[in-house]
Design a protein around this motif. Structure first.
Motif, PDB file in Angstrom:
ATOM      1  N   ARG A  44      17.741  70.477  63.972  1.00 19.42           N
ATOM      2  CA  ARG A  44      18.414  70.229  65.246  1.00 19.42           C
ATOM      3  C   ARG A  44      19.449  69.117  65.100  1.00 19.42           C
ATOM      4  N   ALA A  45      19.119  68.077  64.338  1.00 21.68           N
ATOM      5  CA  ALA A  45      20.088  67.010  64.086  1.00 21.68           C
ATOM      6  C   ALA A  45      21.306  67.552  63.340  1.00 21.68           C
ATOM      7  N   ALA A  46      21.059  68.381  62.333  1.00 16.83           N
ATOM      8  CA  ALA A  46      22.161  68.979  61.585  1.00 16.83           C
ATOM      9  C   ALA A  46      23.031  69.841  62.486  1.00 16.83           C
ATOM     10  N   ASP A  47      22.393  70.612  63.357  1.00 16.22           N
ATOM     11  CA  ASP A  47      23.124  71.479  64.274  1.00 16.22           C
ATOM     12  C   ASP A  47      23.970  70.654  65.245  1.00 16.22           C
ATOM     13  N   THR A  48      23.444  69.525  65.686  1.00 17.76           N
ATOM     14  CA  THR A  48      24.203  68.644  66.576  1.00 17.76           C
ATOM     15  C   THR A  48      25.440  68.127  65.868  1.00 17.76           C
ATOM     16  N   ILE A  49      25.300  67.738  64.606  1.00 17.14           N
ATOM     17  CA  ILE A  49      26.467  67.301  63.827  1.00 17.14           C
ATOM     18  C   ILE A  49      27.496  68.425  63.741  1.00 17.14           C
ATOM     19  N   ALA A  50      27.030  69.625  63.392  1.00 18.28           N
ATOM     20  CA  ALA A  50      27.947  70.758  63.208  1.00 18.28           C
ATOM     21  C   ALA A  50      28.645  71.157  64.489  1.00 18.28           C
ATOM     22  N   ASP A  51      28.022  70.924  65.649  1.00 16.39           N
ATOM     23  CA  ASP A  51      28.564  71.387  66.924  1.00 16.39           C
ATOM     24  C   ASP A  51      29.317  70.326  67.709  1.00 16.39           C
ATOM     25  N   THR A  52      29.424  69.109  67.199  1.00 12.52           N
ATOM     26  CA  THR A  52      30.085  68.034  67.948  1.00 12.52           C
ATOM     27  C   THR A  52      31.596  68.196  67.832  1.00 12.52           C
ATOM     28  N   SER A  53      32.195  68.872  68.798  1.00 18.33           N
ATOM     29  CA  SER A  53      33.605  69.265  68.712  1.00 18.33           C
ATOM     30  C   SER A  53      34.568  68.086  68.810  1.00 18.33           C
ATOM     31  N   LEU A  54      34.102  66.926  69.273  1.00 19.36           N
ATOM     32  CA  LEU A  54      34.967  65.748  69.327  1.00 19.36           C
ATOM     33  C   LEU A  54      35.220  65.159  67.939  1.00 19.36           C
ATOM     34  N   VAL A  55      34.461  65.628  66.957  1.00 15.64           N
ATOM     35  CA  VAL A  55      34.670  65.237  65.565  1.00 15.64           C
ATOM     36  C   VAL A  55      35.365  66.389  64.853  1.00 15.64           C
ATOM     37  N   ALA A  56      36.374  66.102  64.042  1.00 17.21           N
ATOM     38  CA  ALA A  56      37.129  67.152  63.344  1.00 17.21           C
ATOM     39  C   ALA A  56      36.199  67.991  62.467  1.00 17.21           C
ATOM     40  N   PRO A  57      36.434  69.314  62.386  1.00 17.38           N
ATOM     41  CA  PRO A  57      35.542  70.196  61.617  1.00 17.38           C
ATOM     42  C   PRO A  57      35.311  69.747  60.178  1.00 17.38           C
ATOM     43  N   ILE A  83      26.632  58.884  60.128  1.00 17.37           N
ATOM     44  CA  ILE A  83      26.272  59.884  61.142  1.00 17.37           C
ATOM     45  C   ILE A  83      26.061  59.212  62.490  1.00 17.37           C
ATOM     46  N   GLU A  84      25.353  58.092  62.487  1.00 13.41           N
ATOM     47  CA  GLU A  84      25.084  57.399  63.743  1.00 13.41           C
ATOM     48  C   GLU A  84      26.360  56.885  64.381  1.00 13.41           C
ATOM     49  N   SER A  85      27.246  56.288  63.593  1.00 11.61           N
ATOM     50  CA  SER A  85      28.456  55.697  64.172  1.00 11.61           C
ATOM     51  C   SER A  85      29.486  56.740  64.584  1.00 11.61           C
ATOM     52  N   GLU A  86      29.557  57.855  63.843  1.00  8.61           N
ATOM     53  CA  GLU A  86      30.617  58.837  64.102  1.00  8.61           C
ATOM     54  C   GLU A  86      30.189  59.961  65.045  1.00  8.61           C
ATOM     55  N   VAL A  87      28.894  60.260  65.095  1.00  2.60           N
ATOM     56  CA  VAL A  87      28.450  61.433  65.862  1.00  2.60           C
ATOM     57  C   VAL A  87      27.534  61.057  67.020  1.00  2.60           C
ATOM     58  N   ALA A  88      26.601  60.142  66.784  1.00  2.00           N
ATOM     59  CA  ALA A  88      25.608  59.840  67.824  1.00  2.00           C
ATOM     60  C   ALA A  88      26.269  59.393  69.122  1.00  2.00           C
ATOM     61  N   GLY A  89      27.277  58.542  69.020  1.00  2.00           N
ATOM     62  CA  GLY A  89      27.933  58.035  70.225  1.00  2.00           C
ATOM     63  C   GLY A  89      28.720  59.072  70.993  1.00  2.00           C
ATOM     64  N   GLN A  90      28.958  60.241  70.386  1.00  2.00           N
ATOM     65  CA  GLN A  90      29.718  61.303  71.042  1.00  2.00           C
ATOM     66  C   GLN A  90      28.827  62.220  71.888  1.00  2.00           C
ATOM     67  N   GLN A  91      27.515  61.982  71.857  1.00  2.00           N
ATOM     68  CA  GLN A  91      26.599  62.907  72.522  1.00  2.00           C
ATOM     69  C   GLN A  91      26.463  62.599  74.012  1.00  2.00           C
ATOM     70  N   ALA A  92      26.660  63.634  74.835  1.00  2.00           N
ATOM     71  CA  ALA A  92      26.479  63.476  76.284  1.00  2.00           C
ATOM     72  C   ALA A  92      24.998  63.414  76.637  1.00  2.00           C
ATOM     73  N   GLN A  93      24.159  64.085  75.828  1.00  2.00           N
ATOM     74  CA  GLN A  93      22.721  64.103  76.076  1.00  2.00           C
ATOM     75  C   GLN A  93      22.054  62.937  75.342  1.00  2.00           C
ATOM     76  N   PRO A  94      21.387  62.045  76.063  1.00  2.00           N
ATOM     77  CA  PRO A  94      20.774  60.887  75.394  1.00  2.00           C
ATOM     78  C   PRO A  94      19.733  61.259  74.361  1.00  2.00           C
ATOM     79  N   ASP A  95      19.019  62.368  74.556  1.00  2.00           N
ATOM     80  CA  ASP A  95      17.999  62.760  73.584  1.00  2.00           C
ATOM     81  C   ASP A  95      18.619  63.170  72.254  1.00  2.00           C
ATOM     82  N   GLU A  96      19.787  63.815  72.309  1.00  2.00           N
ATOM     83  CA  GLU A  96      20.484  64.174  71.082  1.00  2.00           C
ATOM     84  C   GLU A  96      20.929  62.909  70.345  1.00  2.00           C
ATOM     85  N   ARG A  97      21.406  61.928  71.091  1.00  2.00           N
ATOM     86  CA  ARG A  97      21.807  60.654  70.484  1.00  2.00           C
ATOM     87  C   ARG A  97      20.600  59.964  69.843  1.00  2.00           C
ATOM     88  N   THR A  98      19.481  59.954  70.561  1.00  2.00           N
ATOM     89  CA  THR A  98      18.266  59.332  70.020  1.00  2.00           C
ATOM     90  C   THR A  98      17.822  60.023  68.738  1.00  2.00           C
TER      91      THR A  98
END
Length: 353
Positions: A44-57, A83-98
């Motif tokens: 699920r963490a990997a999928d969140t990274i892959a799907d975070t469209s605010l980060v370039a593919p 991963i934490e600095s570039e992707v976690a902060g982009q998450q609208a859902q707090p559980d995904e960030r956690t």
């Protein structure tokens, strides 16, 4: 008292990020829960990274590959912090960030897991992230306004293995490892059925989510199938495309029904006395077939405002309905036959005479 990192990750956090899958996990035999739950969290963490469209593919791909390396034990002191600095902060859902902020703890649990389970978790996460890598390498940036299609059915078949069929394989390996008496068929047969079980669920997702995926540039409907009916991927974006693409939907629904028949055979190979393991198989089958009924009845299946999705209340209804069926192959077959018959009736009614 705050729970330990292990208790938090495999308890409250897993429940919050997995939703209905958590209900399935809870009915599994105890020895299977933790490795499957841990594999789910890492995937699920990997999928969140892959799907975070605010980060370039291309950056998502690099971070995804770095997480895969971490899962496989390759040292990289900065990978998790990136991963934490570039992707976690982009998450609208707090559980995904956690979850992304907890990857260090998840990897620590993986290192503490027994060698056989650790190898199995690493293998499944590697395969699943290969499917995510395929997405990032195959399809355009979500903002490009381009649509790219898979070209042939064998590409779709491979994709559904990478992102879901392998899960059925992993699930089967975990069952043989922790509850070997719970599967009555030969391992090779069960592994093959497990793959097709996972593919059935992913094909359901592909068809259900087609309208949404098209709008981020991804067409999983094979281009050669579309071409046989005079269609291109971009044609499917038109609000009136559902009727013209109905033959493609019908072909893929019938393919998916064949996969569900193998999923049922997988379930029937579990003794009736193993109620928990049977329920863990029966619930996704029942929810999946109900989704296919909705799709078969949806004359606007390519309209993103008309998604064929089973509602949460109906999920609970299905789960309740499964209880008197689960121990009887005859009753399960009768239920599945009615749902499959309803799908075929819709498809036959829509077929020109």
């Amino acid at each position: 008292m705050n729970p330990s990192p292990r208790a938090f990750l495999l308890g409250p956090l897993l429940k919050r990020v997995s939703r209905s899958f958590y209900l399935t996990l809870r009915v599994l035999p105890p020895g299977m829960r933790d490795p499957i739950g841990l594999a789910y969290l890492l995937a699920r963490a990997a999928d969140t990274i892959a799907d975070t469209s605010l980060v370039a593919p291309e950056r998502r791909l690099a971070l995804l590959l770095s997480l895969r390396a971490q899962v496989n034990g390759e040292p990289d002191d900065g990978a998790l912090s990136r991963i934490e600095s570039e992707v976690a902060g982009q998450q609208a859902q707090p559980d995904e960030r956690t979850l992304l902020e907890s990857l260090g703890a998840a990897l620590a649990i993986l290192r503490e897991t027994n060698a056989a389970d650790r190898a199995a978790v690493r293998d499944i996460v590697t395969t699943l992230t290969t499917g995510m890598e395929f997405d990032l390498r195959t399809f355009p940036d979500e903002t490009s306004e381009q649509v790219v299609a898979l070209q042939r059915f064998d590409e779709l078949d491979r994709y559904t293995y990478l992102v879901a069929g392998c899960v059925g394989e992993f699930w089967t390996k975990m069952t043989y490892a922790h509850s070997p008496a719970k599967l009555k068929a030969a391992p090779d047969a069960m592994l093959a059925r497990g793959v097709r079980f996972g593919q059935a669920l992913q094909m359901t997702n592909v068809l259900r989510d087609c309208a949404r995926d098209l709008r981020i540039g991804r067409c999983y409907l094979p281009g050669d199938m579309l071409a046989r009916h005079g269609l291109t991927p971009t044609d499917l974006l038109d609000s009136s495309a559902s009727a013209g693409a109905r033959p493609v939907l019908a072909d893929l629904l019938r393919t998916t029904l064949a996969l569900y028949r193998d999923a049922l055979d997988y379930t029937f190979a579990i003794p009736a006395s193993a109620v928990r393991l049977r329920l863990a198989c029966l619930w996704p089958i029942m929810i999946g077939l109900e989704t296919l009924v909705l799709l078969a009845r949806n004359d606007a299946w390519l309209d993103p405002a008309r998604v064929s999705k089973v509602r949460r209340n109906d999920v609970y209804r299905i789960m309740a309905a499964s209880l008197p069926l689960v121990a009887s192959n005859r009753l399960v077959r009768a239920w599945a036959s009615r749902r499959m018959g309803a799908i075929e009736a819709e498809l036959n009614a829509a077929t020109p005479r």
